[in-house]
Design a protein around this motif. Structure first.
Motif, PDB file in Angstrom:
ATOM      1  N   ALA A   1     -35.289  12.330 -11.240  1.00 26.54           N
ATOM      2  CA  ALA A   1     -34.002  11.766 -11.641  1.00 26.54           C
ATOM      3  C   ALA A   1     -33.670  12.046 -13.102  1.00 26.54           C
ATOM      4  O   ALA A   1     -32.618  11.622 -13.595  1.00 26.54           O
ATOM      5  CB  ALA A   1     -34.002  10.256 -11.389  1.00 26.54           C
TER       6      ALA A   1
ATOM      7  N   GLY B   1     -38.231  11.098  -6.220  1.00 33.11           N
ATOM      8  CA  GLY B   1     -37.443   9.964  -6.682  1.00 33.11           C
ATOM      9  C   GLY B   1     -36.534   9.470  -5.579  1.00 33.11           C
ATOM     10  O   GLY B   1     -36.591   9.960  -4.444  1.00 33.11           O
ATOM     11  N   LYS B   2     -35.694   8.531  -5.896  1.00 29.80           N
ATOM     12  CA  LYS B   2     -34.778   7.972  -4.905  1.00 29.80           C
ATOM     13  C   LYS B   2     -33.638   8.958  -4.640  1.00 29.80           C
ATOM     14  O   LYS B   2     -32.950   9.384  -5.573  1.00 29.80           O
ATOM     15  CB  LYS B   2     -34.241   6.625  -5.381  1.00 29.80           C
ATOM     16  CG  LYS B   2     -35.338   5.564  -5.519  1.00 29.80           C
ATOM     17  CD  LYS B   2     -34.764   4.197  -5.774  1.00 29.80           C
ATOM     18  CE  LYS B   2     -35.882   3.165  -5.887  1.00 29.80           C
ATOM     19  NZ  LYS B   2     -36.713   3.101  -4.667  1.00 29.80           N
TER      20      LYS B   2
ATOM     21  N   VAL C   1     -30.082   8.208  -5.958  1.00 24.57           N
ATOM     22  CA  VAL C   1     -29.984   8.300  -7.418  1.00 24.57           C
ATOM     23  C   VAL C   1     -29.937   9.757  -7.861  1.00 24.57           C
ATOM     24  O   VAL C   1     -29.096  10.148  -8.685  1.00 24.57           O
ATOM     25  CB  VAL C   1     -31.170   7.574  -8.087  1.00 24.57           C
ATOM     26  CG1 VAL C   1     -31.185   7.826  -9.592  1.00 24.57           C
ATOM     27  CG2 VAL C   1     -31.120   6.080  -7.798  1.00 24.57           C
ATOM     28  N   ILE C   2     -30.835  10.584  -7.315  1.00 25.54           N
ATOM     29  CA  ILE C   2     -30.901  11.994  -7.712  1.00 25.54           C
ATOM     30  C   ILE C   2     -29.640  12.735  -7.272  1.00 25.54           C
ATOM     31  O   ILE C   2     -29.072  13.526  -8.036  1.00 25.54           O
ATOM     32  CB  ILE C   2     -32.159  12.662  -7.124  1.00 25.54           C
ATOM     33  CG1 ILE C   2     -33.420  12.038  -7.732  1.00 25.54           C
ATOM     34  CG2 ILE C   2     -32.145  14.169  -7.378  1.00 25.54           C
ATOM     35  CD1 ILE C   2     -34.717  12.528  -7.110  1.00 25.54           C
TER      36      ILE C   2
ATOM     37  N   ARG D   1     -26.662  11.620  -9.510  1.00 27.99           N
ATOM     38  CA  ARG D   1     -26.761  12.159 -10.869  1.00 27.99           C
ATOM     39  C   ARG D   1     -26.538  13.666 -10.875  1.00 27.99           C
ATOM     40  O   ARG D   1     -25.935  14.215 -11.812  1.00 27.99           O
ATOM     41  CB  ARG D   1     -28.135  11.822 -11.468  1.00 27.99           C
ATOM     42  CG  ARG D   1     -28.246  12.145 -12.956  1.00 27.99           C
ATOM     43  CD  ARG D   1     -27.191  11.430 -13.758  1.00 27.99           C
ATOM     44  NE  ARG D   1     -27.186  11.829 -15.167  1.00 27.99           N
ATOM     45  CZ  ARG D   1     -26.117  11.820 -15.938  1.00 27.99           C
ATOM     46  NH1 ARG D   1     -24.931  11.435 -15.453  1.00 27.99           N
ATOM     47  NH2 ARG D   1     -26.189  12.190 -17.208  1.00 27.99           N
ATOM     48  N   SER D   2     -27.009  14.350  -9.842  1.00 31.24           N
ATOM     49  CA  SER D   2     -26.795  15.797  -9.749  1.00 31.24           C
ATOM     50  C   SER D   2     -25.304  16.122  -9.735  1.00 31.24           C
ATOM     51  O   SER D   2     -24.852  17.041 -10.426  1.00 31.24           O
ATOM     52  CB  SER D   2     -27.456  16.343  -8.484  1.00 31.24           C
ATOM     53  OG  SER D   2     -28.848  16.163  -8.520  1.00 31.24           O
TER      54      SER D   2
ATOM     55  N   ASP E   1     -38.647  10.776  -1.650  1.00 32.68           N
ATOM     56  CA  ASP E   1     -38.866   9.468  -2.265  1.00 32.68           C
ATOM     57  C   ASP E   1     -40.271   9.004  -1.878  1.00 32.68           C
ATOM     58  O   ASP E   1     -40.518   8.705  -0.709  1.00 32.68           O
ATOM     59  CB  ASP E   1     -37.834   8.464  -1.760  1.00 32.68           C
ATOM     60  CG  ASP E   1     -37.973   7.093  -2.421  1.00 32.68           C
ATOM     61  OD1 ASP E   1     -38.985   6.873  -3.127  1.00 32.68           O
ATOM     62  OD2 ASP E   1     -37.086   6.245  -2.216  1.00 32.68           O
TER      63      ASP E   1
END
Length: 333
Positions: A24, A47-48, A51-52, A55-56, A70
């Motif tokens: 992340a 990661g989650k 979230v990733i 954000r990407s 995850d």
């Protein structure tokens, strides 16, 4: 020789799976574009997923160019927990199921287990995690290579003067990890560095075990350590071109090497310099970098059974992509 370009070329020819536990983290996400567009590796981000992915998109990075796992919800989590418990029990350090579950939910440990089980060729972290955490996870899960007791590190020093080393490249070790190696550890560092240099550059190692003495010019217990390390390294790998104890000028300058260590296959021709301790190594690489205008590529971890690398927390996006390539190249064929 453009070392980094060569590393990238070699990585692209292999295109191995590299796991990135700090999935992340912005620079890690951004680096996947370079990694995938140049075919350096197949990245897996830990990661989650929500979230990733979110954000990407905010960073204008296509999340479809990498795989996300995850650790907390992974289908492999139970298998990893059981494997970790078995490993710790075999080492006489048993852990409870609860402790193993908590450990394997940590992306650093999950990524290391992926590498240990062959589900990834290598792991790269350190943009937001301290070196100690990265190394501890690798040591507990992956362990060191047979015959090597201690992991270490090296720098590739790319010099403007191509008359030194291998086309202007010298390999320095250990400059970042082991503060005060004993003779056995120093021998391990020499052997691991020779193997790393072969994999990355394709050179024939000529290893100089450095000291303030050349061939008995001084007597001291610190010189004795270097002599013993040289003997142990030769014993473990009789084919390796290694010599010591040598002063730096005897290792690097042909005329001085011939005078101070006549008949040596390394003196005056060294392409790998092994320093007697971290204090000397760290000072040396920084002096060469600043005074000689050399580019220092590293530190790169070595000695682990499979590749694990640590990033500086001040690393750039390009640094991460380059180290993904380096981690891939260090993986066994």
């Amino acid at each position: 020789m453009d070392l980094i370009a060569q590393v990238r070329k070699n990585a692209a020819a292999r295109k191995r799976i590299i796991v990135l536990p700090e999935g992340a983290e912005d620079r890690t996400i951004l680096a996947t574009t370079d990694v995938t567009s140049h075919g350096l590796a197949v990245p897996i981000l830990l990661g989650k997923e929500a979230v990733i992915t979110a954000r990407s998109k905010e960073l204008d990075v296509n999340p479809e160019q990498f795989r996300i796992i995850d650790p907390e919800t992974s289908a492999q989590l139970k298998e990893y927990v059981n494997t970790y418990r078995e490993m710790r029990a075999q080492k006489g350090k048993p852990v409870s199921e609860e402790e193993a579950l908590s450990t394997m939910k940590d992306p650093l440990y999950y990524g290391a287990m992926m590498v240990h089980l062959g589900e990834a060729a290598g792991s790269l972290a350190g943009a937001i995690n301290a070196t100690g955490k990265v190394i501890t996870a690798a040591a507990r899960v992956i362990g060191t290579k047979p015959g090597i007791k201690t992991a270490s590190s090296f720098f590739m020093m790319i010099l403007k003067d191509r008359s030194f080393g291998y086309e202007g490249i010298l390999v320095f070790a250990d400059c970042a990890l082991i503060p005060d190696p004993d003779a056995e550890t120093l021998a391990d560092i020499a052997l691991a560095t020779a193997d790393s240099a072969r994999r990355i550059i394709g050179l024939e190692p000529k290893v100089a075990m450095l000291s303030f003495s050349t061939k008995g010019s001084a007597k001291h217990e610190l010189v004795d350590k270097v002599l013993e390390a040289t003997r142990l390294a030769k014993e473990k790998d009789p084919s390796l071109q290694i010599d010591g104890e040598l002063q730096a000028d005897a290792a690097l300058i042909p005329s001085i090497g011939e005078r101070k260590a006549p008949g040596s296959t390394v003196a005056g021709k060294a392409n790998i310099l092994i320093f007697p301790n971290l204090e000397v190594g760290n000072i040396a690489y920084k002096l060469v970098e600043r005074l000689a205008g050399a580019k220092a590529f590293g530190p790169v971890m070595q000695g682990f059974a499979k590749p694990v690398n640590d990033l500086s927390r001040g690393c750039s996006v390009e640094d991460i992509a380059d180290m993904v390539a380096m981690t891939s190249v260090l993986a066994a064929d």
